[in-house]
Design an enzyme around this catalytic site. Structure first.
Site, PDB file in Angstrom:
ATOM      1  N   ASP A  81       0.870  -1.162   0.000  1.00  0.00           N
ATOM      2  CA  ASP A  81       0.000   0.000   0.000  1.00  0.00           C
ATOM      3  C   ASP A  81       0.920   1.228   0.000  1.00  0.00           C
ATOM      4  O   ASP A  81       2.144   1.093   0.123  1.00  0.00           O
ATOM      5  CB  ASP A  81      -0.876  -0.042   1.258  1.00  0.00           C
ATOM      6  N   ASP A 127      -0.269   5.154   1.150  1.00  0.00           N
ATOM      7  CA  ASP A 127      -0.589   6.088   2.236  1.00  0.00           C
ATOM      8  C   ASP A 127      -0.688   5.370   3.577  1.00  0.00           C
ATOM      9  O   ASP A 127      -1.441   4.404   3.728  1.00  0.00           O
ATOM     10  CB  ASP A 127      -1.920   6.793   1.944  1.00  0.00           C
ATOM     11  N   ASP A 177      -1.792  -0.960   6.115  1.00  0.00           N
ATOM     12  CA  ASP A 177      -1.875  -0.284   7.409  1.00  0.00           C
ATOM     13  C   ASP A 177      -3.299  -0.050   7.861  1.00  0.00           C
ATOM     14  O   ASP A 177      -3.521   0.403   8.980  1.00  0.00           O
ATOM     15  CB  ASP A 177      -1.159   1.072   7.338  1.00  0.00           C
TER      16      ASP A 177
END
Length: 230
Positions: free
Chosen positions: A8, A10, A167
């Site tokens: 990922d 961000d 995250d």
């Protein structure tokens, strides 16, 4: 056997999410309101259509306000804090290890391509990714699995041969829906959110070398281990 890793962006590679949440919290407080993480958390890792904080502020404030001025103020606040952001611990080591061990490396982000590639280039890691898939490439972003499926296609790998690093709960859900292994690496903002299915959780990529993570995942799969929830 795991042959590839897909990251990922961000909040995982660069923690853009904490200053964004903090900037909206500061904006809400200007109007005597409070933006809570349980409300904000639902939109982390997905597209902007999931939640409009300016509409939510108007609902809490119970009165119209100058949205353009609010947007400009919030953006200045955010940009000032993001300017000092650095790559999260362990990111460079994971990318280096992946290449040293011949793993395919991709990225799947719900954000737009200029945002992602601009930050990757600024931090000198744009060329570390063979495949980058962003919001422009799909009809639905995470938690829909489309981004991961496209990244897998670009890398020439089946889902069971790759691990996603995420995250956020929305991102982890997208990875599991795509049939991949998923390792969660929450940041300061997402650490207290409730995650669904995932295979391993680490506090930081600096806490465990990439190849140890992969060895644990492969051992767990070989033993018929179930994904974790939490």
């Amino acid at each position: 056997m795991i042959q590839g890793v897909i990251f990922d962006f961000d909040g995982l590679i660069l923690d853009t999410e904490t200053p964004e949440f903090e900037s909206f919290q500061a904006l809400f407080r200007r109007y005597g309101c409070e933006l809570t993480l349980d409300v904000w958390g639902a939109c982390i890792g997905t597209g902007p259509e999931a939640f409009d904080p300016y509409v939510h502020l108007e609902e809490l404030y119970a009165s119209p306000y100058d949205k353009e001025e609010a947007r400009a103020w919030r953006r200045r606040y955010y940009d000032e804090r993001l300017a000092s952001a650095v790559l999260r611990p362990g990111v460079l080591e994971y990318l280096q290890s992946a290449h040293e061990h011949g793993l395919r490396v991709g990225l799947a982000s719900s954000s737009h391509r200029p945002w992602v590639t601009g930050h990757l280039a600024a931090h000198g890691i744009l060329d570390a990714f063979e495949v980058i898939r962003t919001a422009e490439d799909v009809a639905q972003v995470k938690p829909d699995p489309a981004l991961y499926l496209l990244a897998l296609e670009g890398l020439g790998l089946p889902p069971e041969a790759a691990v996603a690093f995420e995250d956020s709960p929305n991102g982890a859900l997208a990875a599991k829906r795509a049939g991949m292994f998923c390792v969660t690496v929450p940041n300061e903002t997402t650490g207290s959110l409730v995650f669904g299915e995932h295979d391993l959780r680490i506090g930081s990529m600096a806490d465990m070398p990439l190849m140890e993570v992969i060895a644990r995942l492969e051992a767990q799969a070989g033993q018929g281990g179930r994904t974790r929830i939490g």
